[in-house]
Structure formats: structure tokens, C-alpha cells
Write an enzyme that holds these catalytic residues in place. Structure first.
Site, mmCIF file in Angstrom:
data_model
loop_
_atom_site.group_PDB
_atom_site.id
_atom_site.type_symbol
_atom_site.label_atom_id
_atom_site.label_comp_id
_atom_site.label_asym_id
_atom_site.label_seq_id
_atom_site.Cartn_x
_atom_site.Cartn_y
_atom_site.Cartn_z
ATOM 1 N N ASP A 231 0.659 -1.206 0.124
ATOM 2 C CA ASP A 231 -0.005 0.191 -0.053
ATOM 3 C C ASP A 231 0.744 1.205 0.079
ATOM 4 O OD1 ASP A 231 -2.203 -1.295 -0.229
ATOM 5 O OD2 ASP A 231 -2.477 -1.463 2.189
ATOM 6 N N TYR B 165 7.694 -9.973 6.977
ATOM 7 C CA TYR B 165 7.408 -8.609 7.144
ATOM 8 C C TYR B 165 8.036 -8.276 8.475
ATOM 9 C CZ TYR B 165 3.907 -8.339 3.293
ATOM 10 O OH TYR B 165 3.308 -8.080 2.103
#
EC number: 5.4.99.12
Length: 249
Positions: A54, A112
Site C-alpha cells: 500500500d 514482514y
């Protein structure tokens, strides 16, 4: 004869409107395709990513693939792309790939990282690269909760609206947190076989609430059962999230 390339890209996501191409927006995919089009003297070359990040989300190891109209040595592709890319993006690795390699569909997992600045006030030099949580934190409570994050679960409560994937079951192989005293930061890492839309950011927000005492240490077990996004509520900011590594067979 075309040659498929597997390329690993790092980028500062602050000034990108995410990975995927959008009209009149600066995106990671669009920037890469623009550079490749210039290299190929105007021929459009489509870039496929391991997944979408994003707006504001960073990457240390985003993997993409594309088919180039001629074969260049992998190191030459790396140098050529980096000579055309902006300063907030870098190709860190380039490899020749088999025709059946796909940056998205060949993945077996991702890792992540999420950074949280614990300073009382927002640090102007960190605000683009960390989330910010200026409240008291018990790291041991978070570590205890992380044992419930790992494993195979239905993560419906941790998937933001807007995701199109119906199957919300994922496996988290590793979930850790480390306190960096020098920077006064928490560093979270999650390694799983896949992640839902905004899942890591929602997991981090929930863990911070547990660390602050706003939630029970084992509230994840309840959230798995209720399968209700509204029960998890908060989402950590995009600025602290990094796609660190993508795994393949």
C-alpha cells in the site's frame, strides 16, 4: 527471443501510491515499467510483483518478474535499471529466471518487519519509517501474546475490508518482537505462508494494545473465534511496515 528476469527491489514507500499501477499516480510498478520501456526503446514491458504494498509501505525485498525482449547478463540488467530509477528505489538483485517462474504465484512465504517508535513525541526524522505508540508498554505481555499469533488460524478478524480473498486461513511460522533500546523502538517480524490485506498492521495494533494492558494477553484466541474485524478495530500506520523478504521453492 525474450528472457524472463527475477528482480529484487528495495524502496522507500513514502512517496509512492502503492505498488500497483494507478492512473496519474506514482507507483512502484509504474516506475519500473517506465524504466524498462526506456531501456527497450519504447516497447511496453509489464512487471509482475510478489504482491501489492500500500501507499507508504516500504520494501527491502520486493520481488518482481518481467519478460525482456533480449537477453542481458543479470548484472547488466541490475546496473541498467538502477541508472534509470529514482533515488527512493533500488534494484538489489537480478537473476535470469525460468519461463515458469512467477513472482506472485511461485511464492511459498513472506517475511514482514514493523518498526514502532515508543518516544513520547513524534520524531520528525522517524515519522516516515516507523509507527508511533507513545503509551506505556510491557514487552513481556507482547511476547506472551505472540505465541498465540503463530500457527494456523482463521485471521478474518485481522483482514481489512477491501480484500477479495475469501479463504482467511493462514499459517504464521514465526512471530517475534525485539526492543531496540538505542532507538527506543519495538521491532516486530512475521514470517508466514501468506498475509491478508492489512493483516500485519492489524496484528501489530492488537499486540500494542495487549502490551498496554487494554486487552487480555490471550485475546487473540477470542478474536480467532469471533471472526469479526470490528473486534480488532485498530490498524497500525503504513509508515512502519516493511516487506523484508519473499520466499520461493
Amino acid at each position: 527471443m525474450t528472457q524472463r528476469y527475477r528482480v529484487t527491489v528495495a524502496y522507500d514507500g513514502t512517496d509512492f501510491a502503492g505498488f500497483q499501477v494507478q492512473p496519474k499516480q506514482r507507483t512502484v510498478q509504474g516506475t519500473l515499467e517506465k524504466a524498462l520501456t526506456k531501456m527497450s526503446k519504447g516497447a511496453y514491458i509489464q512487471v509482475y510483483g510478489s504482491g501489492r504494498t500500500d501507499s507508504g509501505v516500504h520494501a527491502m525485498g520486493q520481488v518482481v518478474h518481467f519478460d525482456y525482449p533480449s537477453e542481458l547478463p543479470a548484472k547488466s540488467m541490475l546496473r541498467a535499471l538502477n541508472s534509470l530509477l529514482p533515488l527512493d528505489m533500488e534494484v538489489v538483485d537480478s537473476q535470469l529466471a525460468d519461463d515458469d517462474f512467477h513472482a506472485r504465484f511461485s511464492t511459498v512465504g513472506k517475511r514482514y518487519m514493523y518498526r514502532v517508535d515508543l518516544g513520547h513525541y513524534t520524531n520528525p526524522f522517524k515519522r516516515r519509517y516507523t509507527g508511533h505508540y507513545p503509551y506505556p508498554i510491557d514487552v513481556e505481555r507482547i511476547k506472551a501474546a505472540l505465541s498465540d499469533v503463530m500457527g494456523t488460524h482463521d485471521y478474518t478478524s485481522f483482514a481489512a475490508a477491501g480484500g477479495v480473498i475469501k479463504d482467511k486461513v493462514r499459517t504464521i511460522y514465526e512471530a517475534t518482537v525485539v526492543y531496540n533500546e538505542a532507538e527506543n523502538e519495538l521491532i516486530f517480524e512475521f514470517h508466514g505462508n501468506g498475509f491478508l490485506y492489512n493483516m500485519v498492521r492489524i496484528l501489530v495494533a492488537t499486540l500494542l494494545e495487549i502490551g498496554n494492558g487494554r486487552r487480555d494477553v490471550h485475546d487473540f484466541l477470542r478474536l480467532y473465534e469471533v471472526k469479526d474485524r470490528q473486534q480488532a478495530r485498530s490498524t497500525a500506520p503504513a509508515s512502519g511496515l516493511y516487506l523484508k523478504e519473499v520466499y520461493y521453492k
